[in-house]
Write a protein that holds these residues in place. Structure first.
Motif, PDB file in Angstrom:
ATOM      1  N   VAL A  87    -106.993 -17.135 -39.034  1.00 14.15           N
ATOM      2  CA  VAL A  87    -106.012 -16.897 -40.104  1.00 14.15           C
ATOM      3  C   VAL A  87    -104.626 -16.661 -39.491  1.00 14.15           C
ATOM      4  CG1 VAL A  87    -105.284 -15.209 -41.859  1.00 14.15           C
ATOM      5  CG2 VAL A  87    -107.658 -16.007 -41.805  1.00 14.15           C
ATOM      6  N   TYR A  88    -104.572 -15.855 -38.440  1.00 18.92           N
ATOM      7  CA  TYR A  88    -103.279 -15.598 -37.787  1.00 18.92           C
ATOM      8  C   TYR A  88    -102.647 -16.912 -37.332  1.00 18.92           C
ATOM      9  CZ  TYR A  88    -105.273 -10.848 -37.091  1.00 18.92           C
ATOM     10  OH  TYR A  88    -105.852  -9.620 -37.231  1.00 18.92           O
ATOM     11  N   MET A  89    -103.479 -17.747 -36.689  1.00 20.92           N
ATOM     12  CA  MET A  89    -102.925 -18.981 -36.117  1.00 20.92           C
ATOM     13  C   MET A  89    -102.396 -19.901 -37.208  1.00 20.92           C
ATOM     14  SD  MET A  89    -105.038 -19.921 -32.707  1.00 20.92           S
ATOM     15  CE  MET A  89    -106.676 -20.076 -33.353  1.00 20.92           C
ATOM     16  N   GLU A  90    -103.108 -19.966 -38.311  1.00 27.28           N
ATOM     17  CA  GLU A  90    -102.687 -20.822 -39.417  1.00 27.28           C
ATOM     18  C   GLU A  90    -101.336 -20.341 -39.981  1.00 27.28           C
ATOM     19  OE1 GLU A  90    -104.334 -23.486 -39.864  1.00 27.28           O
ATOM     20  OE2 GLU A  90    -103.063 -24.182 -41.539  1.00 27.28           O
ATOM     21  N   LEU A  91    -101.197 -19.035 -40.135  1.00 24.98           N
ATOM     22  CA  LEU A  91     -99.944 -18.495 -40.678  1.00 24.98           C
ATOM     23  C   LEU A  91     -98.793 -18.717 -39.703  1.00 24.98           C
ATOM     24  CD1 LEU A  91    -101.317 -15.229 -42.304  1.00 24.98           C
ATOM     25  CD2 LEU A  91    -100.297 -17.176 -43.501  1.00 24.98           C
ATOM     26  N   VAL A  92     -99.073 -18.532 -38.421  1.00 21.34           N
ATOM     27  CA  VAL A  92     -98.034 -18.733 -37.415  1.00 21.34           C
ATOM     28  C   VAL A  92     -97.583 -20.196 -37.431  1.00 21.34           C
ATOM     29  CG1 VAL A  92     -97.596 -18.801 -34.922  1.00 21.34           C
ATOM     30  CG2 VAL A  92     -98.705 -16.806 -35.955  1.00 21.34           C
ATOM     31  N   SER A  93     -98.554 -21.083 -37.540  1.00 21.34           N
ATOM     32  CA  SER A  93     -98.223 -22.500 -37.575  1.00 21.34           C
ATOM     33  C   SER A  93     -97.300 -22.814 -38.755  1.00 21.34           C
ATOM     34  CB  SER A  93     -99.530 -23.287 -37.650  1.00 21.34           C
ATOM     35  OG  SER A  93     -99.341 -24.514 -38.262  1.00 21.34           O
ATOM     36  N   GLU A  94     -97.585 -22.199 -39.886  1.00 19.40           N
ATOM     37  CA  GLU A  94     -96.764 -22.385 -41.079  1.00 19.40           C
ATOM     38  C   GLU A  94     -95.334 -21.872 -40.844  1.00 19.40           C
ATOM     39  OE1 GLU A  94     -97.844 -23.917 -43.683  1.00 19.40           O
ATOM     40  OE2 GLU A  94     -96.115 -23.560 -45.008  1.00 19.40           O
TER      41      GLU A  94
ATOM     42  N   ILE B 272    -103.317  -6.438 -23.692  1.00 19.12           N
ATOM     43  CA  ILE B 272    -103.484  -7.877 -23.579  1.00 19.12           C
ATOM     44  C   ILE B 272    -104.504  -8.284 -22.530  1.00 19.12           C
ATOM     45  CG2 ILE B 272    -101.855  -8.867 -21.917  1.00 19.12           C
ATOM     46  CD1 ILE B 272    -100.746 -10.387 -24.431  1.00 19.12           C
ATOM     47  N   SER B 273    -104.602  -7.526 -21.433  1.00 17.62           N
ATOM     48  CA  SER B 273    -105.552  -7.962 -20.408  1.00 17.62           C
ATOM     49  C   SER B 273    -106.987  -7.803 -20.899  1.00 17.62           C
ATOM     50  CB  SER B 273    -105.336  -7.195 -19.117  1.00 17.62           C
ATOM     51  OG  SER B 273    -105.032  -5.866 -19.411  1.00 17.62           O
ATOM     52  N   LEU B 274    -107.170  -6.985 -21.939  1.00 18.71           N
ATOM     53  CA  LEU B 274    -108.516  -6.805 -22.475  1.00 18.71           C
ATOM     54  C   LEU B 274    -108.823  -7.799 -23.587  1.00 18.71           C
ATOM     55  CD1 LEU B 274    -108.577  -2.936 -22.638  1.00 18.71           C
ATOM     56  CD2 LEU B 274    -109.260  -4.458 -20.797  1.00 18.71           C
ATOM     57  N   THR B 275    -107.821  -8.534 -23.993  1.00 15.28           N
ATOM     58  CA  THR B 275    -108.054  -9.497 -25.066  1.00 15.28           C
ATOM     59  C   THR B 275    -107.544 -10.871 -24.644  1.00 15.28           C
ATOM     60  OG1 THR B 275    -106.012  -8.666 -26.019  1.00 15.28           O
ATOM     61  CG2 THR B 275    -108.029  -7.916 -27.032  1.00 15.28           C
ATOM     62  N   PRO B 276    -108.016 -11.349 -23.481  1.00 15.75           N
ATOM     63  CA  PRO B 276    -107.490 -12.615 -22.967  1.00 15.75           C
ATOM     64  C   PRO B 276    -107.822 -13.790 -23.886  1.00 15.75           C
ATOM     65  CG  PRO B 276    -109.436 -11.956 -21.711  1.00 15.75           C
ATOM     66  CD  PRO B 276    -109.108 -10.821 -22.646  1.00 15.75           C
ATOM     67  N   GLN B 277    -108.875 -13.615 -24.700  1.00 11.48           N
ATOM     68  CA  GLN B 277    -109.294 -14.756 -25.498  1.00 11.48           C
ATOM     69  C   GLN B 277    -108.301 -15.116 -26.590  1.00 11.48           C
ATOM     70  OE1 GLN B 277    -113.086 -13.036 -26.094  1.00 11.48           O
ATOM     71  NE2 GLN B 277    -114.104 -14.553 -24.811  1.00 11.48           N
TER      72      GLN B 277
ATOM     73  N   ARG C 160    -106.586 -18.788 -27.032  1.00  8.14           N
ATOM     74  CA  ARG C 160    -106.708 -19.549 -28.283  1.00  8.14           C
ATOM     75  C   ARG C 160    -105.339 -19.949 -28.822  1.00  8.14           C
ATOM     76  NH1 ARG C 160    -111.030 -16.242 -31.742  1.00  8.14           N
ATOM     77  NH2 ARG C 160    -110.541 -17.699 -33.407  1.00  8.14           N
ATOM     78  N   PHE C 161    -104.383 -19.025 -28.762  1.00  8.99           N
ATOM     79  CA  PHE C 161    -103.026 -19.376 -29.203  1.00  8.99           C
ATOM     80  C   PHE C 161    -102.426 -20.450 -28.302  1.00  8.99           C
ATOM     81  CE2 PHE C 161    -101.057 -17.180 -32.750  1.00  8.99           C
ATOM     82  CZ  PHE C 161    -102.037 -16.284 -33.113  1.00  8.99           C
ATOM     83  N   ARG C 162    -102.647 -20.308 -27.002  1.00 11.17           N
ATOM     84  CA  ARG C 162    -102.102 -21.291 -26.060  1.00 11.17           C
ATOM     85  C   ARG C 162    -102.666 -22.670 -26.332  1.00 11.17           C
ATOM     86  NH1 ARG C 162    -100.260 -18.201 -21.673  1.00 11.17           N
ATOM     87  NH2 ARG C 162     -98.059 -18.066 -22.234  1.00 11.17           N
TER      88      ARG C 162
END
Ligand code: ADP
Ligand code: ZN
Ligand code: ZN
Length: 749
Positions: free
Chosen positions: A253-260, A275-280, A284-286
């Motif tokens: 959902v975040y990615m879709e909104l960001v894309s918009e 961030i180092s604990l949530t590398p995934q 995914r954004f990259r």
């Protein structure tokens, strides 16, 4: 000349008369107890066309030279006494734009910090007004053609030189270091003959690799509903709370909104707890947005942070993902702010300025007229209560994307297990781990305590080995064979005799990750086990290594502290075990129930996230506690309702605001006296909307040899109390023996 005055900033300026010069009002940092006032300097004529509000300048200050922020400029300002002149204008562009200038004022007003502290916290080290450290801009030498194409035939070139020329003709300028690899001597010759030339370019230290392929997903109806609701309000200041269980597709959902948002030429900030604990989430954004993404977090070097910051300020990227301070990313046209795991305590800064990233996000969402989305599987009570009142719009993703549902949770009463002689692991947990090892599935085990044994004491006289600087038991670390204080870092040898009664019957109590690791190795000698806590992740990149290796199934079991509870998404993890579900329940803080529920729900959410079904085992001595029961049933609302009753009865947030006034002194007696005086003073101001508790000693009454006392204020209207606190801070401003710390909306008490 355009005199840009920062909006909402007003300062006590020196009164100036007669004369005809330009002057600048500047703000400097002056050690531990700074002053909230600007100083005035003459702007030499050479600088008049360069200097702008928000830039840094070098100024003489007493016998020193300091860096300062320009907060105001006055043309034709009259002056009748000697003002000193600015020595140097440091920046070509303002480091503080108009938005950050007024945001700093807001932070200073609402957290009661000095303005200079507010500005410094918003900037990377390279751009702070500090004279001691310099962070360089990295340069790279490139080579390019220095002659017209038609002229090339006039030269006799060696085969290597020809290859170099062909590259430059085909692909344009190239890194010098790449071309010297072909032939260093040819490069030299071409340069001396001026056939090619050197160009020095600014580059970034941060190089990003992304290995993940972007897989477009078909969004579910629930996801689309959430997305469309936010999309309706893309050009408005509007806060949303997205309550979505773990694995419900929030990140998608975040990615879709960001894309918009970026389609409309706007920018997005995404905050994650650490961030180092949530590398995934980053990969995914990259994978979807490639080079549009900048990353800001504490694991970067100062140079790398500066580079990421410049990419943002120059609008070379339109998305930033980062921890707390990324909320200050200097985007000029924000289209959305997303705060993932919005309940996380890491969003509040614990030292000055004690700002909360959500409050900053609200301010910026107003400034840019854009939505703010808080996502969480376990929203804080404060934000859920706001959603219920309609202050935030509530959106929800009640189901997991996979059709397996949330994992089954079993509670084990450790009181029964102890009777059976099971000190660390229940029979059921051992059986389940065995089963996963046979099936080659993976296990995550949580124990929120590091070290080997957490208490060393004497049963003969009751003596506990504590830190001499802090009011806290030392933890035994077996590998380094040291007793360590987890607050100040103090270390000493393990006692062989009681310091108090000389008895040599010294006992170790309380288990930490190091001990559990040892026990696991004994129980499962063939299992590949990795431990992740502060002690095993001090090296840069250590987290990433452990997590990547675990993902690639180099390990069967991942054992760790709460740092393994967040955002990890490993398909092979089908069992999550909590060794001791009570560690956070025993903290003397009114939020201990909430923290326990959050931690257990979060770690439980790591199991069975994709095709394989998951299950969770929680070991506890308090099987009937509602935090544990509700976590077992994945029952957020049940937890919310029970906890809200307690909060209302005891007048805690979200029913009352809380303000912590802490009195610190190296001298116990002075600290105690001051705290009593302050307590009396505050109590005489009490009204129907305000309660004052204390003074009392803080939960940790001594840290690093500083005694800590506190008064707790509960109130309905913070605005009425803040002026009182300002007075209090001013009163103690010049007191060298007493320090006053005010924490508004404290996250820990
Ligand atoms: P959350 O952020 O709520 O924990 P994620 O966005 O990580 O959830 O989604 C959980 C898993 O489901 C991820 O592996 C993700 O790629 C996948 N996923 C999310 N949305 C969809 C979808 N609409 N269709 C298929 N898979 C999805
Ligand atoms: Zn003793
Ligand atoms: Zn200590």
């Amino acid at each position: 000349m355009d005199l840009k005055q920062p909006r909402g900033c007003f300062f006590i300026c020196d009164i100036i008369k007669v004369g005809d010069v330009m002057v600048a009002n500047v703000l400097v940092e002056l050690g531990a107890k700074p002053i909230n006032k600007t100083f005035t300097y003459i702007v030499p004529t050479d600088f008049i066309n360069i200097i702008k509000v928000g830039m840094r300048v070098k100024v003489p200050f007493g016998k020193k030279q300091l860096h300062a922020f320009v907060l105001g400029l006055e043309d034709n300002a009259p002056t009748d006494y000697e003002l000193k002149a600015i020595i140097e204008v440091i920046d070509e562009q303002p480091v503080l734009n108009e938005e950050l200038l007024s945001l700093g004022k807001y932070i200073s007003d609402t957290t009661l910090c000095y303005l200079i502290q507010a500005y410094q916290v918003m900037l990377p080290l390279a751009l702070k007004a500090k004279i001691n450290k310099r962070v360089n801009i990295k340069k790279e030498t490139y080579l390019d053609l220095n002659i017209e194409l038609a002229e090339i035939d006039n030269y006799q070139l060696s085969p290597a030189a020809k290859r170099i020329m062909d590259l430059l003709i085909d692909k344009g300028s190239q890194k010098k270091s790449d071309l010297t690899k072909i032939s260093a001597s040819s490069v030299k010759t071409l340069l001396t003959k001026q056939i090619i030339k050197e160009i020095v370019k600014e580059t970034y230290r941060t190089t990003h690799h992304h290995h993940l392929e972007y897989k477009k997903v078909e969004l579910t109806d629930n996801q689309l509903k959430v997305i469309n609701e936010v999309k309706k309000h893309l050009n408005k200041e509007k806060p949303f709370l997205l309550h979505g269980v773990t694995g419900s597709g929030k990140t998608e959902v975040y990615m879709e909104l960001v894309s918009e948002v970026i389609k409309h030429g706007k920018q997005a900030i995404i905050l994650v707890p650490e961030i180092s604990l949530t590398p995934q989430i980053v990969s995914r954004f990259r994978s979807r947005f490639n080079d549009h993404v900048a990353i800001l977090h504490s694991g970067l070097s100062d140079g790398e942070k500066y580079d990421e910051w410049r990419k943002i300020a120059r609008e070379e990227v339109s998305i930033v993902i980062g921890a707390r301070s990324a909320i200050f990313a200097p985007f000029k046209n924000l289209g959305i702010i997303i705060i993932d795991e919005g309940h996380s305590t890491t969003y509040k800064q614990e030292n000055h300025p004690r700002y909360h990233a959500i409050e900053i996000a609200k301010w910026r969402s107003h400034y840019h007229q854009c939505p703010l989305l808080l996502g969480s599987a376990t929203p804080s009570l404060e934000s859920y209560a706001r959603a219920k009142k309609g202050v935030y719009q509530l959106l929800s993703l009640p189901d997991r994307i996979n059709d397996k549902g949330l994992p089954k949770v079993t509670i084990i009463d450790m009181k029964d297990e102890i009777k059976k002689g099971n000190r660390y692991f229940s029979t059921l947990l051992i059986d389940k781990i065995k089963d996963r090892l046979v099936k080659q599935e993976q296990v995550i085990l949580l124990l929120n305590r590091r070290g080997y044994s957490t208490i060393v004491s004497c049963p003969n006289c009751g003596f506990t080995h504590k830190c001499p600087n802090c009011d806290i038991s030392l933890t035994y670390h077996k590998k380094i064979n040291m007793m360590r204080c987890h607050y100040c870092g103090y270390g000493t040898k393990k006692l062989t005799k009681c310091l108090n009664c000389d008895s040599d019957d010294i006992r170790e109590l309380g288990i930490g990750t190091e001990k559990v690791e040892e026990q696991l190795t004994k129980l499962f000698p063939d299992a590949k086990l990795v431990r992740m806590d502060i002690d095993t992740t001090t090296r840069k990149g250590a987290y990433e290594h452990i997590l990547t290796d675990f993902k690639n199934e180099k390990y069967n079991i991942l054992l760790g502290t709460q740092m393994i509870a967040k955002g990890l998404d490993f398909p092979k993890v089908t069992l999550v075990g909590v060794i001791n579900g009570d560690t956070s329940l025993n903290i003397p803080d009114f939020r201990s129930g909430e923290r326990t529920f959050q931690l257990l729900s979060q770690v439980a959410g790591r199991a069975g996230r994709q095709d394989l079904e998951g299950e969770v085992i929680i070991q506890t001595y308090n099987p009937d506690h509602y935090s544990i029961e509700c976590a077992k049933n994945h029952d957020y609302l049940g937890f919310y309702n029970q906890e809200m009753i307690i909060r209302r009865t005891l007048r805690y947030p979200p029913y009352y605001f809380m303000i912590l006034v802490r009195i610190l002194s190296k001298d116990y007696k002075l600290g105690l006296e001051a705290s009593q005086k302050i307590g009396d003073y505050l109590k005489q101001l009490v009204n129907d909307d305000m309660i004052v508790l204390g003074p009392s000693t803080a939960n940790l009454y001594k840290i690093n040899n500083i005694y800590r006392f506190q008064c707790l204020i509960k109130c309905k209207d913070k605005a009425k109390v803040i002026p009182i606190l300002k007075d209090l801070i001013n009163h103690y401003e010049h007191n060298q023996k007493i320090n006053i710390e005010v924490d508004i909306d404290p996250i820990k008490i």
